[in-house]
Design a protein around this motif. Structure first.
Motif, PDB file in Angstrom:
ATOM      1  N   UNK A  67     -42.397  46.234  89.437  1.00 58.08           N
ATOM      2  CA  UNK A  67     -43.503  46.043  90.433  1.00 58.08           C
ATOM      3  C   UNK A  67     -44.128  47.437  90.597  1.00 58.08           C
ATOM      4  N   UNK A  68     -44.053  48.496  89.595  1.00 62.45           N
ATOM      5  CA  UNK A  68     -44.944  49.604  89.786  1.00 62.45           C
ATOM      6  C   UNK A  68     -46.072  49.905  88.689  1.00 62.45           C
ATOM      7  N   UNK A  69     -47.155  50.181  89.115  1.00 71.83           N
ATOM      8  CA  UNK A  69     -48.194  50.458  88.326  1.00 71.83           C
ATOM      9  C   UNK A  69     -48.227  51.885  87.481  1.00 71.83           C
ATOM     10  N   UNK A  70     -49.244  51.788  86.438  1.00 72.58           N
ATOM     11  CA  UNK A  70     -49.307  52.959  85.451  1.00 72.58           C
ATOM     12  C   UNK A  70     -49.683  54.226  86.618  1.00 72.58           C
ATOM     13  N   UNK A  71     -48.867  55.316  86.062  1.00 67.59           N
ATOM     14  CA  UNK A  71     -49.170  56.389  86.841  1.00 67.59           C
ATOM     15  C   UNK A  71     -48.344  56.559  88.251  1.00 67.59           C
ATOM     16  N   UNK A  72     -47.235  55.729  88.542  1.00 68.15           N
ATOM     17  CA  UNK A  72     -46.720  55.737  89.776  1.00 68.15           C
ATOM     18  C   UNK A  72     -46.004  56.985  89.857  1.00 68.15           C
ATOM     19  N   UNK A  73     -45.665  57.735  89.004  1.00 68.18           N
ATOM     20  CA  UNK A  73     -45.028  58.846  89.068  1.00 68.18           C
ATOM     21  C   UNK A  73     -45.837  60.155  89.523  1.00 68.18           C
ATOM     22  N   UNK A  74     -46.966  60.000  89.090  1.00 69.67           N
ATOM     23  CA  UNK A  74     -48.008  61.049  89.232  1.00 69.67           C
ATOM     24  C   UNK A  74     -48.666  61.037  90.613  1.00 69.67           C
ATOM     25  N   UNK A  75     -48.329  59.657  91.319  1.00 69.52           N
ATOM     26  CA  UNK A  75     -49.013  59.571  92.684  1.00 69.52           C
ATOM     27  C   UNK A  75     -47.591  59.836  93.689  1.00 69.52           C
ATOM     28  N   UNK A  76     -46.599  60.018  93.165  1.00 72.92           N
ATOM     29  CA  UNK A  76     -45.523  60.337  93.911  1.00 72.92           C
ATOM     30  C   UNK A  76     -45.057  58.824  94.755  1.00 72.92           C
ATOM     31  N   UNK A  77     -45.178  58.059  94.189  1.00 70.09           N
ATOM     32  CA  UNK A  77     -44.614  56.595  94.894  1.00 70.09           C
ATOM     33  C   UNK A  77     -42.935  56.891  95.302  1.00 70.09           C
ATOM     34  N   UNK A  78     -42.472  56.495  95.992  1.00 69.64           N
ATOM     35  CA  UNK A  78     -40.951  56.540  96.615  1.00 69.64           C
ATOM     36  C   UNK A  78     -40.217  56.485  95.193  1.00 69.64           C
ATOM     37  N   UNK A  79     -40.337  55.540  94.266  1.00 67.57           N
ATOM     38  CA  UNK A  79     -39.504  55.253  92.935  1.00 67.57           C
ATOM     39  C   UNK A  79     -39.814  56.327  92.019  1.00 67.57           C
ATOM     40  N   UNK A  80     -40.548  57.184  92.373  1.00 67.61           N
ATOM     41  CA  UNK A  80     -41.031  58.196  91.393  1.00 67.61           C
ATOM     42  C   UNK A  80     -39.681  59.261  91.455  1.00 67.61           C
ATOM     43  N   UNK A  81     -39.036  59.667  92.445  1.00 69.10           N
ATOM     44  CA  UNK A  81     -37.877  60.203  92.769  1.00 69.10           C
ATOM     45  C   UNK A  81     -36.786  59.835  91.842  1.00 69.10           C
ATOM     46  N   UNK A  82     -36.403  58.459  91.679  1.00 69.06           N
ATOM     47  CA  UNK A  82     -35.437  57.893  90.840  1.00 69.06           C
ATOM     48  C   UNK A  82     -36.020  58.223  89.454  1.00 69.06           C
ATOM     49  N   UNK A  83     -37.189  58.231  89.135  1.00 65.53           N
ATOM     50  CA  UNK A  83     -37.659  58.363  87.810  1.00 65.53           C
ATOM     51  C   UNK A  83     -37.565  59.854  87.164  1.00 65.53           C
ATOM     52  N   UNK A  84     -37.742  60.769  88.231  1.00 61.47           N
ATOM     53  CA  UNK A  84     -37.741  62.072  88.001  1.00 61.47           C
ATOM     54  C   UNK A  84     -36.344  62.493  87.669  1.00 61.47           C
ATOM     55  N   UNK A  85     -35.275  61.938  88.525  1.00 58.18           N
ATOM     56  CA  UNK A  85     -33.953  62.083  88.494  1.00 58.18           C
ATOM     57  C   UNK A  85     -33.473  61.599  86.939  1.00 58.18           C
TER      58      UNK A  85
END
Length: 103
Positions: A67-85
């Protein structure tokens, strides 16, 4: 021959020397952790890249965030925390494996 044009062809249409050259180049790359967004317009290309790395003998792990778009980690979507982990865990595991006395 225009290599960029050839590379856009499906692998089944590429000439064997091109496939061999690409595989050799990919085989020299380090392990990869590929993060994908489920709604990313480039998701399929990311999956194909990870698969091509694996075919070339490179360790490649991919994770797709539904359900997330390209660049979601760069835009600090809440799921980005899980991605960075997950990225941090993956990187730490590789560094620990290369530490003297841990092999």
């Amino acid at each position: 021959m225009d290599l960029e044009r050839v590379m856009r062809r499906p692998r089944s249409e590429q000439q064997p020397p091109v496939r061999t050259a690409v595989r050799r180049v990919l085989a020299e790359l380090p392990p990869a952790f590929v993060v994908l967004g489920g709604c990313d317009a480039l998701r399929d290309e990311g999956r194909a890249y990870a698969e091509r790395l694996r075919e070339a003998g490179v360790e490649a792990e991919e994770v797709c965030f539904a359900g997330l778009m390209h660049g979601f980690m760069n835009h600090m979507f809440p799921a980005a925390a899980d991605g960075f982990e997950q990225i941090g865990t993956w990187v730490r595991t590789r560094f620990e494996a290369t530490r003297p006395g841990t092999a």
